[in-house]
Design a protein around this motif. Structure first.
Motif: not given
Length: 506
Positions: A25-36
């Motif tokens: 999520n800290k990466l520029d350009g990433v809107d949302k990261a969800v891990v299961n």
């Protein structure tokens, strides 16, 4: 905005999930990261012009884990990954137990009066006793080396996880036991009672046992996905150069003409070009009655053909079929997080550092303030590290979502997102658009009105319907069977579409 799914390896607890999500999520350009954690997959929404999948994989690697883009065509299925994991953890558990059980007996047996040879007694042969315990402990640590590699790696990167707790606790106990063994070699035999080799082995073995049960439970939660996958046909009868050829479903190409015989599954989505039959599509629509299919009508992968034969043209294959889309819908629902999961994530993100701080403070308190021995203080610190395990905290919510969506899919109810499942308990009214979806799924003959002998009429009707392919005819046949009626021989049978059946009998 692009969306990509990654398989993430190396995660063991809720803290791992938080570490991976924060890194991406800290990466520029990433809107949302969800891990299961349960499915070990990460769904990322990102701007393709700002960040690439390779950059996302590198961010995960920098956090101490491994990630690769999930390709359903080449990657192992969830079922295969689970089986591999269960096999590895079971093997590790068995071998760890082989060394831990005798080690535990030697260390704790004399305390409860169990017989131990003088050759291995801490009272008569302290150095031999210590060395035997050491030799039995090292293989267990080697078998559990993943705890140390994962734990110290995440600790070095500043994102400690549950493995870090285990690694620190068992390393402290092992090093202190080595220190005790050194003193025993110098002739200080009383140090034999201050060895903690058995604690190291027992902790690692018990946590491995917990991992085994955890892996089994994660496997069971995706049972519905497996059942959905098993609905699809494995082979298809394809017309090639005027001949019928049996091929695996993944070898079917668009435009192929596929032959479906009575009782077979539809292999891929397509359109009927010849023949007529009734097809059971209840696994897709919930409708209990088979649907009549003839030239020009669509057919769907996974549905079951009735008594007739069909030839249809393949129009959608692989992941484009309706069944594959349903499976993806359920998988996506299982990967989404319910609002309540955010609370667990917030707690687990700081859980491990807080536990480590509490362990350190506890040890220092007992040593400096309470005036206890270094051994006692270390024992307190190690106990805090070992007992505090955030696995349940991170697994409970995603596992519950998997169980809920899985059971729903098994009964024909699909949830698009995890938050919908969480809100379902607030529903007061259920609205069905078709009455057929809430029946038992099988037509039955409930009552009949006849002139004269009703048994004879049912016998004639059942004998006629025995040659019919109509789904309602099966209800009449079952009724005749339950009444123990023998079927009559029918000649000159003819089915008149839309008008009924004709036949003659002697």
């Amino acid at each position: 905005m692009a969306k990509e799914t990654f398989v993430v390896n190396g995660m063991t607890c809720a803290s791992c999930v938080a570490n991976v999500e924060n890194a991406v999520n800290k990466l520029d350009g990433v809107d949302k990261a969800v891990v299961n954690l349960t499915t070990e997959k990460m769904s990322v929404d990102y701007a393709g012009d700002k960040v690439s999948p390779e950059a996302i994989e590198k961010a995960v690697a920098d956090a101490g884990y491994e990630a690769e883009v999930y390709n359903p065509d080449t990657a192992k299925s969830q079922e295969e990954r689970e089986e591999d994991k269960i096999h590895k953890v079971r093997e590790r558990l068995i071998w760890s137990s082989v060394f831990t059980i005798p080690l535990f007996y030697l260390a704790m047996g004399p305390m409860v009066g169990l017989p131990v040879s003088n050759f291995l007694s801490p009272h008569h042969a302290a150095l031999t006793y210590a060395l035997v315990l050491l030799v039995l402990t090292v293989p267990v640590m080697w078998l559990g080396r993943s705890f140390y590699s994962n734990g110290f790696r995440t600790l070095a990167k500043g994102h400690p996880n549950m493995d870090a707790l285990v690694a620190l606790a068992t390393s402290a106990a092992f090093l202190y036991s080595l220190y005790g063994t050194y003193h025993i070699s110098l002739g200080h035999a009383h140090h034999a009672h201050q060895l903690y080799f058995e604690s190291v082995a027992v902790i690692l073995t018990l946590i491995t046992l917990g991992k085994y049960f955890e892996t089994l439970s994660k496997g069971r939660t995706s049972e519905a996905i497996k059942k959905l996958m098993h609905l699809s046909a494995k082979e298809a009868t394809v017309l090639r150069d005027g001949r019928e050829v049996k091929l695996p479903v993944d070898k079917v190409v668009l435009g192929d003409h596929i032959v479906v015989k009575p009782g077979e599954k539809i292999a891929v989505d397509g359109q009927v070009i010849s023949g007529s039959s009734a097809i059971d599509e209840s696994m897709l629509t919930g409708e209990s009655l088979p649907i009549e299919k003839s030239s020009g009508k669509p057919v769907f992968a996974g549905s079951i053909n009735g008594q007739g034969s069909l030839i249809y043209e393949a129009e959608k294959i692989g992941k484009d079929t309706l069944l594959s889309q349903i499976i993806k819908l359920v998988e996506d629902a299982q990967q989404t997080k319910a609002p309540i999961a955010k609370i667990a994530d917030q707690v687990s993100a700081i859980f491990v550092p807080v536990v480590m701080a509490i362990a350190l403070v506890s040890g220092l308190f007992w040593y400096f303030v309470m005036g206890q021995t270094f051994t006692f203080a270390m024992t307190v610190a190690v106990s805090v590290l070992v007992i505090a395990c955030p696995c349940a905290l991170g697994l409970a919510t995603p596992t519950a979502i998997m169980v809920g969506t899985g059971l729903g899919a098994e009964h024909g109810i699909l949830y698009k997102r995890g938050d919908v499942l969480e809100l379902a308990h607030k529903a007061d009214v259920l609205v069905f658009d078709k009455t057929g979806t809430i029946t038992q799924g099988k037509p039955q003959l409930v009552s009949s009105y006849t002139y004269g002998n009703s048994g004879a009429a049912l016998q004639l009707l059942a004998s006629l319907e025995a040659k019919s392919e109509h789904p309602l005819g099966q209800a009449i046949l079952v009724a005749a069977e339950n009444a123990n009626l023998d079927l009559l021989e029918m000649d000159n049978f003819s089915s008149l579409t839309g008008r009924g059946l004709t036949a003659s009998y002697a």
